[in-house]
Design an enzyme around this catalytic site. Structure first.
Site, PDB file in Angstrom:
ATOM      1  N   LYS A 206       0.843  -1.195   0.000  1.00  0.00           N
ATOM      2  CA  LYS A 206       0.000   0.000   0.000  1.00  0.00           C
ATOM      3  C   LYS A 206       0.884   1.254   0.000  1.00  0.00           C
ATOM      4  O   LYS A 206       0.675   2.173  -0.759  1.00  0.00           O
ATOM      5  CB  LYS A 206      -0.921  -0.037   1.217  1.00  0.00           C
ATOM      6  N   GLU A 212      10.713  -4.582   4.321  1.00  0.00           N
ATOM      7  CA  GLU A 212      10.802  -5.990   3.916  1.00  0.00           C
ATOM      8  C   GLU A 212      10.460  -6.142   2.436  1.00  0.00           C
ATOM      9  O   GLU A 212      11.156  -6.830   1.669  1.00  0.00           O
ATOM     10  CB  GLU A 212       9.838  -6.856   4.740  1.00  0.00           C
ATOM     11  N   GLY A 267      -4.787  -2.086   5.145  1.00  0.00           N
ATOM     12  CA  GLY A 267      -3.992  -3.200   4.610  1.00  0.00           C
ATOM     13  C   GLY A 267      -4.589  -4.559   4.958  1.00  0.00           C
ATOM     14  O   GLY A 267      -4.704  -5.440   4.102  1.00  0.00           O
ATOM     15  N   ARG A 268      -5.005  -4.729   6.210  1.00  0.00           N
ATOM     16  CA  ARG A 268      -5.486  -6.053   6.638  1.00  0.00           C
ATOM     17  C   ARG A 268      -6.901  -6.351   6.164  1.00  0.00           C
ATOM     18  O   ARG A 268      -7.440  -7.412   6.437  1.00  0.00           O
ATOM     19  CB  ARG A 268      -5.378  -6.184   8.158  1.00  0.00           C
ATOM     20  N   GLU A 353      -4.080  -6.576  15.032  1.00  0.00           N
ATOM     21  CA  GLU A 353      -3.612  -5.264  14.583  1.00  0.00           C
ATOM     22  C   GLU A 353      -4.767  -4.260  14.658  1.00  0.00           C
ATOM     23  O   GLU A 353      -4.545  -3.073  14.847  1.00  0.00           O
ATOM     24  CB  GLU A 353      -3.051  -5.352  13.152  1.00  0.00           C
ATOM     25  N   HIS A 384      -3.646 -33.104  18.818  1.00  0.00           N
ATOM     26  CA  HIS A 384      -2.484 -33.901  19.217  1.00  0.00           C
ATOM     27  C   HIS A 384      -1.329 -33.013  19.659  1.00  0.00           C
ATOM     28  O   HIS A 384      -0.186 -33.460  19.711  1.00  0.00           O
ATOM     29  CB  HIS A 384      -2.070 -34.816  18.057  1.00  0.00           C
ATOM     30  N   LYS A 512       9.650  -0.262  13.932  1.00  0.00           N
ATOM     31  CA  LYS A 512      10.188  -0.008  12.583  1.00  0.00           C
ATOM     32  C   LYS A 512      11.240   1.094  12.627  1.00  0.00           C
ATOM     33  O   LYS A 512      12.289   0.997  12.010  1.00  0.00           O
ATOM     34  CB  LYS A 512       9.064   0.438  11.637  1.00  0.00           C
TER      35      LYS A 512
HETATM   36  O1  F6P Z   1       1.199  -2.748   2.281  1.00  0.00           O
HETATM   37  P1  F6P Z   1       2.323  -2.146   3.042  1.00  0.00           P
HETATM   38  O2  F6P Z   1       2.260  -0.647   3.031  1.00  0.00           O
HETATM   39  O3  F6P Z   1       3.640  -2.646   2.523  1.00  0.00           O
HETATM   40  O4  F6P Z   1       2.195  -2.554   4.542  1.00  0.00           O
HETATM   41  C1  F6P Z   1       2.236  -3.892   4.941  1.00  0.00           C
HETATM   42  C2  F6P Z   1       1.741  -4.109   6.332  1.00  0.00           C
HETATM   43  O5  F6P Z   1       2.505  -3.346   7.248  1.00  0.00           O
HETATM   44  C3  F6P Z   1       1.680  -2.842   8.285  1.00  0.00           C
HETATM   45  O6  F6P Z   1       1.625  -1.468   8.141  1.00  0.00           O
HETATM   46  C4  F6P Z   1       2.192  -3.219   9.636  1.00  0.00           C
HETATM   47  O7  F6P Z   1       3.545  -3.166   9.725  1.00  0.00           O
HETATM   48  C5  F6P Z   1       0.321  -3.488   8.037  1.00  0.00           C
HETATM   49  O8  F6P Z   1      -0.719  -2.770   8.523  1.00  0.00           O
HETATM   50  C6  F6P Z   1       0.327  -3.665   6.576  1.00  0.00           C
HETATM   51  O9  F6P Z   1      -0.615  -4.617   6.187  1.00  0.00           O
END
Ligand code: F6P
Length: 548
Positions: A206, A212, A267-268, A353, A384, A512
């Protein structure tokens, strides 16, 4: 406005909970043959049975009073109307608009949301047809064979969970791979069997700034260019999904290859947007559309059913009852369907979240629990592993049992064995087994009275452990859409009752920021800031010294 705990409805529930804590669900079932009929409901594609909670009709009435006092219906309507209920970010919350099939007009800040959504959906449809139909060619003229989706959190967990859940619909046209971890192992391991000539990357972010994702995207680009050599070929192999077009273009994605998402989609809650491209590429656009339809059906139910007959509301209220009034601060999700094996991971982000907050809408610290710890695993494997603790541990953990009447891939003799366990486990958690029953059982087997007395207490199950049962006919794109939407709305209702802002996530920011600073300090010659506590400083020093 009084705080939540000052509400008459809240206090009535507290008093009621102290009475109910003396009761056992087993007696409640014995006293009322109609308990299932009273405490279950059919919603689109999903049966919800919440009768195995420590509740009576009085409890339900009191919980509904609380929902009314917290104005759940009014907030729900505000969400659907596109009001900016995400107040800390000054945004609307409109993931429901992404799957709306009604065509009703909706505008935000003068922008026509419906046509924006429709436009992107049509672009997705066209891309999916091209790639799956073999018309989208790579830089050497070959068809695509593999999709690598690079994203994390909400830009990964939803598509990953759904493609796994619906893998029976995969016709083998395209393989899809997901890379989320910045640990280089995942991308290296994914790419080692792939061919740059036939691989299409979907960079899903987003913000297009997530460390990452950007690190993995750069590695993917380097891997691609290592063979393709010419940067102009990137436009045949890199797609982006983002609300930050400039950043995606800066990265090198061609403008026509960028799919939009909007700041009114969290995002979620974004798998319904172009973030869901990997789903559509892997399983076909029709499957994606059916998923949207299933979610829309649940949206309509949430929007129109009276609260007492409203599945998301009742699921939310059971959670509030267990968490806030009976003191159960963990909640397990137990799908009895192998294809739902990523559901708990997905829901962990969606629930925790969203509602893992400690201050209310006015910024005051709340004096009650917000979201419980959400965790889970495919149920039958859990039996189990950790069910011992669910049955006899000191902490009572409410659980959702999620299953289906028909198996996804039928194979003789399996589904009834699975479902027998599904039904047995929640019954055992509810009823338990008393010392007298154990004595009787062991006596009937001929065990000596001395030996029985030695072990009897170890075999007692107290029961009275609450569960919800969620039953679908079968895991299909439609029922899965409804299932996900059911939980999304449950999260919404709980956020309103807990008076927390469900649609921001400031809590992930501090880590972060610190990581960014530490990454600079990890450079060989860089100094380590002495503002770090001694533990962190020494650990960083240890790492740098020990590193080859
Ligand atoms: O889509 P982006 O901006 O890479 O963010 C990824 C994820 O990182 C977050 O901001 C949390 O670190 C989430 O809310 C989001 O889904």
């Amino acid at each position: 406005m009084p705080s939540r705990t000052e509400l008459t409805a809240w206090q009535a529930l507290q008093a009621h909970a102290s009475e109910m804590s003396k009761r056992h669900m087993s007696d409640l079932f014995d006293e009322d043959d109609l308990r299932f009929a009273k405490f279950s409901l059919q919603s689109p594609n999903i049966l919800l049975d919440y009768s195995k909670n420590l509740i009576t009709e009085e409890t339900r009435t009191k919980l509904l009073d609380l929902a009314e006092a917290c104005e759940v219906q009014s907030f729900r309507d505000k969400m659907f109307a596109g009001e900016k209920i995400n107040r800390t970010e000054d945004r609307a919350v409109l993931h429901v608009a992404l799957r709306d099939q009604s065509g009703e007009p909706l505008e935000i800040d003068g922008e026509d949301v419906r046509s924006q959504v429709k436009h992107e959906l049509e672009r997705m449809r066209a891309l999916v047809a091209q790639v799956r139909g073999g018309d989208w060619r790579g830089y050497t003229g070959k068809e695509m064979t593999d999709i690598v989706s690079i994203g994390i959190g909400g830009s990964n967990l939803g598509p990953l969970m759904v493609t796994e859940a619906l893998s029976a619909y995969n016709d083998g046209t395209l393989n899809v791979h997901y890379v989320s971890n910045v640990d280089g192992f995942q991308i290296a391991d994914t790419l080692r069997d792939l061919d740059p000539e036939t691989t299409l990357f979907v960079i899903a972010s987003k913000t297009f700034t997530t460390l990452e994702t950007m690190t993995n995207a750069s590695s993917a680009e380097a891997w691609f260019l290592d063979k393709a050599e010419d940067k102009s070929y990137i436009n045949r192999h890199f797609i982006a999904v983002s609300s930050n077009r400039p950043k995606a273009m800066e990265f090198g994605v061609a403008e026509e290859n960028i799919f939009d998402m909007w700041d009114w989609v969290g995002g979620r809650f974004s798998l319904w947007s172009a973030i869901g491209l990997p789903i559509a590429l892997n399983l076909g656009f029709e499957v994606f559309e059916e998923l949207l339809e299933g979610a829309f059906e649940m949206d309509e139910h949430f929007r129109s059913a009276p609260l007492a007959k409203n599945a998301p509301v009742m699921l939310a209220l059971m959670g509030v009852w267990n968490n806030n009034f009976l003191g159960r601060n963990a909640h397990a999700l137990l799908p009895y369907d192998q294809c739902l094996h990523r559901l708990a991971a997905y829901m962990q982000q969606a629930e925790m979240e969203s509602n893992g907050k400690s201050v209310n809408w006015s910024g005051e610290r709340i004096d009650y629990s917000s979201v419980p710890l959400i965790w889970g695993e495919v149920g039958i494997n859990g039996q189990h592993a950790f069910y011992q603790c669910l049955h006899q541990g000191t902490q009572i953990v409410p659980a959702d049992f999620i299953g289906s009447v028909e198996p996804t891939l039928p194979i003789k003799g399996h589904h009834d064995a699975l479902m027998a366990n599904f039904f047995a486990q929640s019954e055992a958690m509810m009823r338990g087994i008393s010392a007298d029953q154990v004595r009787e059982e062991l006596g009937a087997k001929g065990m000596s009275p001395e030996r029985i007395e030695e072990i009897v207490e170890h075999k007692v199950h107290e029961g009275n452990r609450p569960t919800n049962t969620i039953l679908m006919q079968k895991v299909t794109p439609r029922s899965l859409g409804s299932l996900i939407a059911l939980y999304e709305h449950k999260i919404f209702v709980q956020g309103i009752i807990w008076e927390v802002h469900s649609f921001d996530q400031w809590g992930v920011e501090l880590g972060k920021v610190l990581a960014k600073g530490i990454q600079d300090e990890l450079a060989p010659e860089a100094a380590i800031d002495d503002k770090h506590d001694s533990s962190t400083r020494n650990l960083i020093e240890y790492y740098k010294d020990a590193r080859p």
